[in-house]
Design a protein around this motif. Structure first.
Motif, PDB file in Angstrom:
ATOM      1  N   ARG A   7      16.878  81.806   4.413  1.00 54.78           N
ATOM      2  CA  ARG A   7      18.302  81.544   4.632  1.00 54.78           C
ATOM      3  C   ARG A   7      18.696  80.167   4.100  1.00 54.78           C
ATOM      4  NH1 ARG A   7      16.589  84.458   8.991  1.00 54.78           N
ATOM      5  NH2 ARG A   7      17.756  86.392   9.432  1.00 54.78           N
ATOM      6  N   LEU A   8      17.837  79.182   4.303  1.00 57.42           N
ATOM      7  CA  LEU A   8      18.082  77.849   3.758  1.00 57.42           C
ATOM      8  C   LEU A   8      18.073  77.898   2.233  1.00 57.42           C
ATOM      9  CD1 LEU A   8      18.312  74.761   3.875  1.00 57.42           C
ATOM     10  CD2 LEU A   8      15.807  74.672   4.114  1.00 57.42           C
ATOM     11  N   VAL A   9      17.098  78.598   1.680  1.00 54.30           N
ATOM     12  CA  VAL A   9      16.989  78.722   0.227  1.00 54.30           C
ATOM     13  C   VAL A   9      18.247  79.349  -0.356  1.00 54.30           C
ATOM     14  CG1 VAL A   9      15.758  79.924  -1.640  1.00 54.30           C
ATOM     15  CG2 VAL A   9      14.467  78.830   0.211  1.00 54.30           C
ATOM     16  N   ILE A  10      18.690  80.434   0.249  1.00 60.36           N
ATOM     17  CA  ILE A  10      19.867  81.149  -0.260  1.00 60.36           C
ATOM     18  C   ILE A  10      21.116  80.291  -0.138  1.00 60.36           C
ATOM     19  CG2 ILE A  10      21.373  83.130   0.145  1.00 60.36           C
ATOM     20  CD1 ILE A  10      18.824  84.700   0.980  1.00 60.36           C
ATOM     21  N   ALA A  11      21.271  79.599   1.000  1.00 58.72           N
ATOM     22  CA  ALA A  11      22.459  78.773   1.206  1.00 58.72           C
ATOM     23  C   ALA A  11      22.534  77.645   0.187  1.00 58.72           C
ATOM     24  CB  ALA A  11      22.465  78.206   2.635  1.00 58.72           C
TER      25      ALA A  11
ATOM     26  N   GLU B 151      18.065  69.167  -9.305  1.00 59.48           N
ATOM     27  CA  GLU B 151      18.191  69.136  -7.848  1.00 59.48           C
ATOM     28  C   GLU B 151      16.969  69.818  -7.261  1.00 59.48           C
ATOM     29  OE1 GLU B 151      20.929  71.277  -4.411  1.00 59.48           O
ATOM     30  OE2 GLU B 151      21.870  70.685  -6.302  1.00 59.48           O
ATOM     31  N   SER B 152      16.276  69.162  -6.342  1.00 63.30           N
ATOM     32  CA  SER B 152      15.023  69.702  -5.811  1.00 63.30           C
ATOM     33  C   SER B 152      15.125  69.966  -4.315  1.00 63.30           C
ATOM     34  CB  SER B 152      13.873  68.720  -6.065  1.00 63.30           C
ATOM     35  OG  SER B 152      13.729  68.444  -7.444  1.00 63.30           O
ATOM     36  N   LEU B 153      14.500  71.065  -3.897  1.00 59.81           N
ATOM     37  CA  LEU B 153      14.407  71.410  -2.475  1.00 59.81           C
ATOM     38  C   LEU B 153      12.954  71.741  -2.167  1.00 59.81           C
ATOM     39  CD1 LEU B 153      15.578  72.164   0.307  1.00 59.81           C
ATOM     40  CD2 LEU B 153      16.036  74.461  -0.605  1.00 59.81           C
ATOM     41  N   VAL B 154      12.319  70.942  -1.315  1.00 54.89           N
ATOM     42  CA  VAL B 154      10.942  71.170  -0.908  1.00 54.89           C
ATOM     43  C   VAL B 154      10.935  71.746   0.507  1.00 54.89           C
ATOM     44  CG1 VAL B 154       8.688  70.113  -0.469  1.00 54.89           C
ATOM     45  CG2 VAL B 154      10.102  69.284  -2.358  1.00 54.89           C
ATOM     46  N   LEU B 155      10.315  72.908   0.655  1.00 59.22           N
ATOM     47  CA  LEU B 155      10.301  73.617   1.931  1.00 59.22           C
ATOM     48  C   LEU B 155       9.061  73.266   2.744  1.00 59.22           C
ATOM     49  CD1 LEU B 155      11.341  77.111   0.530  1.00 59.22           C
ATOM     50  CD2 LEU B 155      12.842  75.357   1.503  1.00 59.22           C
TER      51      LEU B 155
END
Length: 291
Positions: free
Chosen positions: A259-263, A241-245
């Motif tokens: 906050r987005l990262v932690i959530a 699962e990937s999240l690009v900021l």
């Protein structure tokens, strides 16, 4: 309030939140400190999870302390912390920031029965972000020379932070001489060589790493480009699962989108824990039928 074990030495900056039976092990970066993971740790603890952020061997001291250790010592610190969590948790995930993410991946690859999920924050296989001098690659050619072994990379702006206020606070702490607050102000070349050795040892093992994995990386990472995330996406053996900021630099656990990262990371932990619980219930039911 940060909770630490009473058995720890006074200089040990390990963070420990004893809570429920889902445990999360969080590893800091090269030359860094457990404080890098404090925001994440506190949030996970508020959700009822047991969280341990160990101080890796050789860290939170001097540069001499750091280069007196190697990547195997850092790995041993992580494995010891895993053992501590296992004593109270039925499910354990490991995560880390930068070099800590690489170390967490090594732990997951080598301990597949003990590690149920992996979270990598800005994993750093190589330093190729936009703030890195183009000539840094030359160090590999000269690392074994007297001058190469003595070289040290002094931290420079933006220090991994897009948030200017936090950047100023970090810089003041980093250059205060207290490495327990924000880590070392410079990375010794010999410590960097140990990161290279860790990476070389990890790469062949990645296809066997099949646990559910989440990777978080900033598009504008000043230290490690998105190519680091892409390498893991191509080579891991399990789901990723990937999240690009879009509004952070390297220190994603501290920067503007923390906050987005932690959530998202917390949701991932819950998903892995629930999957493990369902699998355990299914196994238990099967055993009852057989009996």
């Amino acid at each position: 309030m940060v909770e630490t074990s009473t058995k720890l030495k006074s200089k040990d900056r390990t963070i420990f939140f004893p809570r429920g039976d889902v445990g999360v092990l969080l590893l800091h970066g090269l030359g860094g400190t457990p404080i890098e993971m404090n925001n994440v740790a506190r949030n996970f603890a508020e959700r009822g999870h047991t969280v341990l952020c160990p101080m890796l061997a050789g860290h939170c001291g001097t540069e001499a302390d750091l280069i007196a250790t190697n990547w195997k010592d850092w790995y041993a610190s992580a494995e010891d912390a895993l053992t501590t969590l296992e004593q109270r948790c039925r499910v354990v995930l490991v995560g880390g920031l930068s070099m800590g993410a690489v170390l967490a991946a090594m732990l997951a690859a080598r301990q597949p029965q003990r590690v149920h999920g992996l979270i990598m924050f800005a994993p750093t296989l190589w330093y190729d972000g936009w703030s890195i001098p183009w000539y840094r690659f030359l160090l590999k050619l000269f690392i074994n020379t007297p001058s190469g072994r003595k070289y040290r990379f002094v931290e420079q702006e933006p220090y991994g932070l897009k948030d200017e206020r936090l950047r100023m606070v970090l810089a003041q702490s980093m250059f205060s001489g207290d490495s327990t607050a924000a880590g070392l102000e410079a990375t010794p070349a010999l410590a960097l060589r140990e990161l290279w050795r860790l990476v070389d040892a990890l790469k062949p093992e990645l296809p066997e790493l099949r646990q559910p994995t989440m990777v978080v990386h900033a598009r504008e990472d000043d230290i490690a480009s998105l190519s680091n995330m892409e390498y893991f996406q191509r080579h891991l053996g399990g789901t990723v699962e990937s999240l690009v900021l879009d509004d952070s630099y390297h220190l994603v656990t501290l920067d503007r989108q923390r906050r987005l990262v932690i959530a998202r990371a917390a949701a991932f932990v819950e998903s892995v824990a629930q999957s493990h619980q369902r699998a355990g219930s299914h196994d238990h039911g099967s055993l009852q039928v057989v009996a």
